[in-house]
Write an enzyme that holds these catalytic residues in place. Structure first.
Site, PDB file in Angstrom:
ATOM      1  CB  CYS A 176      -7.053  -3.416  -5.293  1.00 41.23           C
ATOM      2  SG  CYS A 176      -6.097  -2.483  -4.094  1.00 41.23           S
ATOM      3  CB  CYS A 185      -0.587   2.161  -4.720  1.00 43.88           C
ATOM      4  SG  CYS A 185      -1.340   1.595  -6.254  1.00 43.88           S
TER       5      CYS A 185
HETATM    6 FE1  FES Z   1      -4.267  -1.320  -4.716  1.00 44.33          FE
HETATM    7 FE2  FES Z   1      -1.813  -0.688  -5.445  1.00 44.33          FE
HETATM    8  S1  FES Z   1      -3.244  -1.827  -6.587  1.00 44.33           S
HETATM    9  S2  FES Z   1      -2.778  -0.274  -3.567  1.00 44.33           S
END
Ligand code: FES
Length: 147
Positions: free
Chosen positions: A35, A104
Protein backbone atom coordinates in the site's frame (compact mmCIF):
# COMPACT_ATOMS: atom_id res chain seq x y z
CA UNK A 1 -14.12 1.72 6.06
CA UNK A 2 -12.93 -0.33 8.98
CA UNK A 3 -14.40 0.24 12.43
CA UNK A 4 -11.95 1.35 15.06
CA UNK A 5 -12.43 1.25 18.82
CA UNK A 6 -12.16 4.41 20.94
CA UNK A 7 -8.57 3.77 21.99
CA UNK A 8 -7.43 3.34 18.40
CA UNK A 9 -9.29 6.52 17.44
CA UNK A 10 -7.66 8.41 20.32
CA UNK A 11 -4.16 7.31 19.29
CA UNK A 12 -4.95 8.09 15.66
CA UNK A 13 -6.31 11.56 16.40
CA UNK A 14 -3.71 12.40 19.08
CA UNK A 15 -0.71 10.19 18.44
CA UNK A 16 1.99 10.05 21.11
CA UNK A 17 5.63 10.63 20.15
CA UNK A 18 4.92 11.87 16.62
CA UNK A 19 7.63 13.96 14.97
CA UNK A 20 11.35 14.17 14.44
CA UNK A 21 14.14 13.66 16.95
CA UNK A 22 17.37 15.60 17.09
CA UNK A 23 20.46 13.39 17.06
CA UNK A 24 18.75 10.00 17.37
CA UNK A 25 20.94 7.05 18.38
CA UNK A 26 19.17 4.86 15.84
CA UNK A 27 16.82 5.22 12.91
CA UNK A 28 14.70 2.50 11.33
CA UNK A 29 12.31 2.56 8.44
CA UNK A 30 9.88 0.07 7.05
CA UNK A 31 7.58 0.51 4.11
CA UNK A 32 4.85 -1.68 2.77
CA UNK A 33 5.27 -2.51 -0.89
CA UNK A 34 1.57 -3.31 -0.97
CA UNK A 35 0.00 0.00 0.00
CA UNK A 36 3.04 2.29 0.13
CA UNK A 37 2.60 3.07 3.83
CA UNK A 38 5.82 3.90 5.61
CA UNK A 39 7.01 4.17 9.19
CA UNK A 40 10.20 5.82 10.35
CA UNK A 41 11.27 5.43 13.96
CA UNK A 42 13.90 7.33 15.88
CA UNK A 43 15.36 5.96 19.10
CA UNK A 44 17.50 7.60 21.76
CA UNK A 45 19.52 4.88 23.48
CA UNK A 46 21.55 5.34 26.66
CA UNK A 47 23.40 2.49 28.38
CA UNK A 48 21.42 -0.09 26.44
CA UNK A 49 18.07 1.43 27.39
CA UNK A 50 15.69 3.16 24.99
CA UNK A 51 15.11 6.45 26.75
CA UNK A 52 13.09 8.14 24.00
CA UNK A 53 11.27 7.22 20.80
CA UNK A 54 9.63 9.23 18.05
CA UNK A 55 8.00 8.31 14.80
CA UNK A 56 6.79 9.56 11.48
CA UNK A 57 4.25 7.37 9.76
CA UNK A 58 2.75 8.01 6.38
CA UNK A 59 -0.12 5.63 6.37
CA UNK A 60 -3.51 4.48 7.51
CA UNK A 61 -5.12 5.01 10.90
CA UNK A 62 -4.09 1.58 12.13
CA UNK A 63 -0.47 2.19 11.23
CA UNK A 64 -0.47 5.57 13.02
CA UNK A 65 -2.22 4.23 16.13
CA UNK A 66 0.19 1.26 16.22
CA UNK A 67 3.17 3.59 15.88
CA UNK A 68 1.85 5.65 18.78
CA UNK A 69 1.56 2.72 21.21
CA UNK A 70 4.73 1.07 19.90
CA UNK A 71 6.83 4.16 20.63
CA UNK A 72 5.20 4.40 24.08
CA UNK A 73 5.97 0.75 24.77
CA UNK A 74 9.65 0.71 23.75
CA UNK A 75 10.53 3.58 26.07
CA UNK A 76 12.34 2.35 29.17
CA UNK A 77 13.02 -1.04 27.61
CA UNK A 78 16.37 -2.67 26.94
CA UNK A 79 17.22 -3.42 23.31
CA UNK A 80 16.47 -7.11 23.86
CA UNK A 81 13.11 -6.32 25.48
CA UNK A 82 12.20 -4.04 22.58
CA UNK A 83 13.19 -6.70 20.05
CA UNK A 84 10.89 -9.15 21.79
CA UNK A 85 7.85 -6.93 21.15
CA UNK A 86 5.64 -8.06 18.31
CA UNK A 87 2.87 -6.43 16.39
CA UNK A 88 0.44 -8.49 18.47
CA UNK A 89 1.64 -6.65 21.59
CA UNK A 90 0.77 -3.35 19.93
CA UNK A 91 -2.61 -4.63 18.78
CA UNK A 92 -3.36 -5.88 22.31
CA UNK A 93 -2.36 -2.52 23.77
CA UNK A 94 -4.81 -0.86 21.38
CA UNK A 95 -7.58 -3.19 22.47
CA UNK A 96 -7.67 -4.78 19.03
CA UNK A 97 -7.75 -3.74 15.41
CA UNK A 98 -10.34 -4.73 12.81
CA UNK A 99 -9.27 -7.96 11.11
CA UNK A 100 -8.22 -6.53 7.74
CA UNK A 101 -6.16 -3.84 9.52
CA UNK A 102 -4.49 -6.16 12.00
CA UNK A 103 -1.31 -6.44 10.06
CA UNK A 104 -0.78 -2.70 9.59
CA UNK A 105 0.83 -2.90 13.03
CA UNK A 106 3.63 -4.92 11.43
CA UNK A 107 5.14 -1.68 10.16
CA UNK A 108 5.90 -0.72 13.76
CA UNK A 109 7.44 -4.07 14.65
CA UNK A 110 9.65 -4.08 11.58
CA UNK A 111 10.72 -0.43 11.86
CA UNK A 112 11.78 -0.99 15.48
CA UNK A 113 13.74 -4.10 14.51
CA UNK A 114 15.48 -2.23 11.71
CA UNK A 115 16.41 0.66 14.01
CA UNK A 116 17.90 -1.70 16.59
CA UNK A 117 19.62 -3.72 13.87
CA UNK A 118 21.23 -0.55 12.50
CA UNK A 119 22.33 0.42 16.00
CA UNK A 120 23.77 -3.03 16.70
CA UNK A 121 25.69 -2.95 13.42
CA UNK A 122 27.11 0.44 14.17
CA UNK A 123 28.19 -0.50 17.69
CA UNK A 124 29.26 -4.08 17.04
CA UNK A 125 26.61 -5.54 19.35
CA UNK A 126 25.42 -9.11 19.14
CA UNK A 127 21.84 -9.26 20.26
CA UNK A 128 19.92 -12.44 20.90
CA UNK A 129 16.73 -10.92 19.50
CA UNK A 130 18.39 -10.28 16.14
CA UNK A 131 19.40 -13.90 15.57
CA UNK A 132 17.93 -14.95 12.24
CA UNK A 133 16.70 -11.44 11.50
CA UNK A 134 16.88 -10.50 7.85
CA UNK A 135 17.22 -6.71 7.45
CA UNK A 136 16.55 -6.91 3.73
CA UNK A 137 13.07 -8.32 4.18
CA UNK A 138 10.69 -6.12 2.24
CA UNK A 139 7.39 -7.85 2.09
CA UNK A 140 6.50 -9.54 5.32
CA UNK A 141 3.11 -10.41 3.92
CA UNK A 142 1.38 -8.06 6.27
CA UNK A 143 -1.71 -8.27 4.17
CA UNK A 144 -2.71 -4.66 4.56
CA UNK A 145 -5.62 -3.26 2.66
CA UNK A 146 -5.84 0.16 1.19
CA UNK A 147 -8.59 2.32 2.62
FE1 FES B 1 -1.04 -0.34 4.73
FE2 FES B 1 -2.45 0.06 6.92
S1 FES B 1 -3.18 0.07 4.90
S2 FES B 1 -0.32 -0.24 6.76
Amino acid sequence: MAMYNDKVMEHFMHPHNAGDMENPSAVGEFGSPVCGDLMQIYLKIEDGIIVDAKFRTFGCGSAIASSSVATDMVKGKTLEEALALTNQNFVDELGGLPGPKLHCSMLSEQAIKRAIYNYAQEHGLELEGLKGYDPTVEDIDHGCEEE
